[in-house]
Write an enzyme that holds these catalytic residues in place. Structure first.
Site, PDB file in Angstrom:
ATOM      1  N   ASP A   1       0.849  -1.171   0.000  1.00 11.01           N
ATOM      2  CA  ASP A   1       0.000   0.000   0.000  1.00 11.01           C
ATOM      3  C   ASP A   1       0.894   1.233   0.000  1.00 11.01           C
ATOM      4  O   ASP A   1       2.029   1.184   0.475  1.00 11.01           O
ATOM      5  CB  ASP A   1      -0.943  -0.015   1.212  1.00 11.01           C
ATOM      6  CG  ASP A   1      -2.118   0.940   1.014  1.00 11.01           C
ATOM      7  OD1 ASP A   1      -2.946   1.063   1.935  1.00 11.01           O
ATOM      8  OD2 ASP A   1      -2.204   1.563  -0.060  1.00 11.01           O
TER       9      ASP A   1
ATOM     10  N   GLY B   1       0.858   4.327   1.333  1.00 10.13           N
ATOM     11  CA  GLY B   1       1.231   5.136   2.483  1.00 10.13           C
ATOM     12  C   GLY B   1       0.267   6.219   2.881  1.00 10.13           C
ATOM     13  O   GLY B   1       0.243   6.630   4.040  1.00 10.13           O
ATOM     14  N   GLY B   2      -0.550   6.716   1.946  1.00  7.23           N
ATOM     15  CA  GLY B   2      -1.445   7.830   2.260  1.00  7.23           C
ATOM     16  C   GLY B   2      -2.395   7.518   3.393  1.00  7.23           C
ATOM     17  O   GLY B   2      -2.559   8.284   4.340  1.00  7.23           O
ATOM     18  N   PHE B   3      -3.007   6.360   3.310  1.00  8.86           N
ATOM     19  CA  PHE B   3      -3.990   5.974   4.333  1.00  8.86           C
ATOM     20  C   PHE B   3      -3.334   5.860   5.701  1.00  8.86           C
ATOM     21  O   PHE B   3      -3.843   6.347   6.706  1.00  8.86           O
ATOM     22  CB  PHE B   3      -4.627   4.636   3.962  1.00  8.86           C
ATOM     23  CG  PHE B   3      -5.654   4.157   4.945  1.00  8.86           C
ATOM     24  CD1 PHE B   3      -5.305   3.280   5.975  1.00  8.86           C
ATOM     25  CD2 PHE B   3      -6.963   4.601   4.868  1.00  8.86           C
ATOM     26  CE1 PHE B   3      -6.254   2.849   6.900  1.00  8.86           C
ATOM     27  CE2 PHE B   3      -7.916   4.172   5.776  1.00  8.86           C
ATOM     28  CZ  PHE B   3      -7.562   3.294   6.794  1.00  8.86           C
TER      29      PHE B   3
ATOM     30  N   ASP C   1      -2.836   7.980  -2.756  1.00  7.80           N
ATOM     31  CA  ASP C   1      -4.189   8.530  -2.815  1.00  7.80           C
ATOM     32  C   ASP C   1      -4.506   9.232  -1.500  1.00  7.80           C
ATOM     33  O   ASP C   1      -3.766   9.142  -0.530  1.00  7.80           O
ATOM     34  CB  ASP C   1      -5.203   7.401  -3.052  1.00  7.80           C
ATOM     35  CG  ASP C   1      -5.197   6.378  -1.919  1.00  7.80           C
ATOM     36  OD1 ASP C   1      -4.102   6.129  -1.357  1.00  7.80           O
ATOM     37  OD2 ASP C   1      -6.262   5.852  -1.592  1.00  7.80           O
TER      38      ASP C   1
ATOM     39  N   GLN D   1     -11.884   6.561  -5.461  1.00  7.82           N
ATOM     40  CA  GLN D   1     -12.341   7.244  -4.264  1.00  7.82           C
ATOM     41  C   GLN D   1     -13.749   7.809  -4.513  1.00  7.82           C
ATOM     42  O   GLN D   1     -14.415   7.380  -5.472  1.00  7.82           O
ATOM     43  CB  GLN D   1     -11.359   8.362  -3.876  1.00  7.82           C
ATOM     44  CG  GLN D   1     -10.003   7.859  -3.390  1.00  7.82           C
ATOM     45  CD  GLN D   1     -10.081   7.102  -2.078  1.00  7.82           C
ATOM     46  OE1 GLN D   1     -11.101   7.096  -1.381  1.00  7.82           O
ATOM     47  NE2 GLN D   1      -8.997   6.428  -1.720  1.00  7.82           N
TER      48      GLN D   1
ATOM     49  N   GLY E   1     -11.394   4.224   0.204  1.00  4.06           N
ATOM     50  CA  GLY E   1     -12.334   5.132   0.840  1.00  4.06           C
ATOM     51  C   GLY E   1     -13.519   4.459   1.497  1.00  4.06           C
ATOM     52  O   GLY E   1     -14.531   5.085   1.794  1.00  4.06           O
TER      53      GLY E   1
ATOM     54  N   ASP F   1      -7.889  -7.147   1.876  1.00  6.87           N
ATOM     55  CA  ASP F   1      -6.891  -7.188   2.942  1.00  6.87           C
ATOM     56  C   ASP F   1      -7.543  -6.628   4.195  1.00  6.87           C
ATOM     57  O   ASP F   1      -8.389  -5.713   4.090  1.00  6.87           O
ATOM     58  CB  ASP F   1      -5.654  -6.353   2.586  1.00  6.87           C
ATOM     59  CG  ASP F   1      -5.835  -4.896   3.000  1.00  6.87           C
ATOM     60  OD1 ASP F   1      -6.490  -4.163   2.243  1.00  6.87           O
ATOM     61  OD2 ASP F   1      -5.350  -4.532   4.092  1.00  6.87           O
TER      62      ASP F   1
HETATM   63  C1  LIG Z   1      -9.604  -0.692   7.522  1.00  8.11           C
HETATM   64  N1  LIG Z   1     -10.242   0.076   6.489  1.00  8.11           N
HETATM   65  C2  LIG Z   1      -9.536   0.572   5.450  1.00  8.11           C
HETATM   66  N2  LIG Z   1     -10.078   1.391   4.533  1.00  8.11           N
HETATM   67  C3  LIG Z   1      -9.069   1.701   3.681  1.00  8.11           C
HETATM   68  C4  LIG Z   1      -9.047   2.586   2.581  1.00  8.11           C
HETATM   69  C5  LIG Z   1      -7.829   2.786   1.912  1.00  8.11           C
HETATM   70  C6  LIG Z   1      -7.736   3.734   0.817  1.00  8.11           C
HETATM   71  O1  LIG Z   1      -8.717   4.385   0.417  1.00  8.11           O
HETATM   72  N3  LIG Z   1      -6.523   3.915   0.235  1.00  8.11           N
HETATM   73  C7  LIG Z   1      -5.409   3.205   0.641  1.00  8.11           C
HETATM   74  N4  LIG Z   1      -4.256   3.443  -0.010  1.00  8.11           N
HETATM   75  N5  LIG Z   1      -5.461   2.290   1.626  1.00  8.11           N
HETATM   76  C8  LIG Z   1      -6.652   2.088   2.302  1.00  8.11           C
HETATM   77  C9  LIG Z   1      -6.690   1.195   3.416  1.00  8.11           C
HETATM   78  C10 LIG Z   1      -5.480   0.430   3.872  1.00  8.11           C
HETATM   79  C11 LIG Z   1      -5.554  -0.986   3.317  1.00  8.11           C
HETATM   80  N6  LIG Z   1      -4.523  -1.851   3.843  1.00  8.11           N
HETATM   81  C12 LIG Z   1      -7.902   1.038   4.096  1.00  8.11           C
HETATM   82  N7  LIG Z   1      -8.218   0.318   5.213  1.00  8.11           N
END
Ligand SMILES: CNc1nc2cc3c(=O)[nH]c(N)nc3c(CCN)c2[nH]1
Length: 373
Positions: A93, A95-97, A147, A190, A217, A267
């Site tokens: 992933d 990194g933004g989240f 993102d 998104q 998102g 995931d």
């Molecule tokens: C636990 N809920 C959750 N929503 C996510 C949304 C994004 C998301 O919108 N973008 C990114 N890059 N990662 C997300 C993640 C991390 C996934 N390992 C999320 N995890």
């Protein structure tokens, strides 16, 4: 011999798909659950144990690995596959989240995200270009665009702003993607809980032509019915011949419902995190091993034999280990949960191939409701 990144669909049942993704490090049977290996380890598990549960791919995180031990260091040491001895597919992933959920002093602007490390407070800047450079240094097979994910519920202007920024970052991420043979970059749709913004985001990303598409998102505080409604809106906008990845999801029920709507990859930290806290997922539903009612129960957690751990140890022993905060308790409960998630997806793949996915969903949910635990 260079391998191409490919996705083949073997069977469909309604909008559910049974497929195989091929990457530089092997094949991934879909629908697939990806255990989270945030700091170059699936917590409490040896890689061969993770593999033995049936996992074809694990997830790594740019945010954690860039802070510690550092992407350049992992590259010098042979890349992430070698570093953690996971010779199969890795998805990272971007990194933004994680910045938004872990770092402090965060600032987002057109360039990227500026933040202070949650480990030592050091200042970092993560741009689409740097995130792709880090993922290339790690050597991951599937790399996510940078993102901006906003929490829900949220104001429409904030959702719209983040969605458009993520589109511009998608273009920059794709331009910066090095793309060795067998590697792919996935875009991230998104748009929050706004149907029109979801469609706008998906169509713009499809026009940019990515080998795979994630739905981001979601699983950020919204009820399940909102998440599922967004999938009903987004999935039909995505190219049917490319993989779809629902980020951060979810419970076993979330997975079954999302597979039915055409999602191929998931995931979630739930099976690993819940396991470390004594909460186990079984065919009969969830069981809290801390509960005193298990103290004298000699029965294995699930005698059906599919799980080497759940059929070997008594509930009393798992209760004892969990209550005593023993390391082996974390290992066994994590093993049980990852095994359950993999068998859930294995059952889904079989059911789709045999055109009985609706029955499989109903039978599986009925098992949880029976709750003889
Ligand atoms: C636990 N809920 C959750 N929503 C996510 C949304 C994004 C998301 O919108 N973008 C990114 N890059 N990662 C997300 C993640 C991390 C996934 N390992 C999320 N995890």
């Amino acid at each position: 011999m260079s391998v191409r990144f490919t996705f083949d669909i073997h069977a469909r049942d309604g909008t559910a798909r049974n497929g195989t993704i091929t990457t530089a490090h092997g094949s991934v049977a879909t629908p697939a659950f990806m255990p989270v290996g945030t700091a170059a380890t699936v917590k409490a598990m040896l890689p061969e144990q993770v593999r033995a549960t049936g996992a074809d791919v694990v997830l790594g995180n740019v945010y954690h690995l860039m802070l510690r031990p550092g992407a350049e260091r992992i590259a010098r040491l042979g890349g992430l596959h070698h570093f953690m001895d996971w010779p199969h597919t890795i998805l990272t992933d971007s990194g933004g989240f994680q910045v938004m959920s872990l770092a402090s002093m965060r600032k987002i602007d057109e360039q990227g995200v500026t933040f202070a490390s949650h480990i030592d407070g050091s200042k970092h800047v993560l741009t689409p270009e740097r995130s792709m450079e880090i993922q290339a240094l790690l050597g991951s097979d599937i790399q996510m665009q940078l993102d901006e994910c906003v929490s829900l519920p949220n104001e429409r202007p904030a959702i719209e702003k983040a969605m458009h920024l993520s589109l511009r970052w998608a273009e920059r991420s794709k331009a910066a993607f090095g793309g060795k043979p067998g590697q792919a970059i996935f875009a991230i749709v998104q748009g929050g809980d706004q149907a029109d913004l979801r469609v706008q985001s998906a169509r713009a990303l499809v026009d940019m032509d990515f080998p795979g598409y994630a739905v981001g998102g979601l699983a950020v505080g919204e009820p399940q019915d909102v998440m599922l409604r967004m999938l009903d809106i987004v999935a039909p906008e995505l190219p049917p011949e490319r993989p779809r990845y629902l980020m951060g999801v979810g419970t076993p029920d979330d997975l079954l419902e999302a597979v039915a709507r055409g999602i191929d990859m998931f995931d979630c930290v739930m099976p690993t995190r819940a396991g470390r806290h004594g909460l186990c997922y079984t065919r009969f539903g969830k069981i809290n091993l801390k509960n005193a009612r298990h103290a004298d129960d000699p029965r294995p957690l699930d005698a059906d034999g599919d799980c080497p751990v759940a059929s070997r140890y008594s509930r009393a022993y798992l209760h004892h280990l969990t209550r005593s905060n023993e390391i082996l308790g974390m290992v066994l409960n994590t093993w049980i949960n990852l095994g359950y998630y993999q068998r859930l997806m294995q059952g889904a793949r079989r059911a789709i191939a045999e055109s009985r996915y609706a029955d499989y969903m109903a039978e599986t949910k009925a098992g949880w409701a029976a709750g003889d635990i």
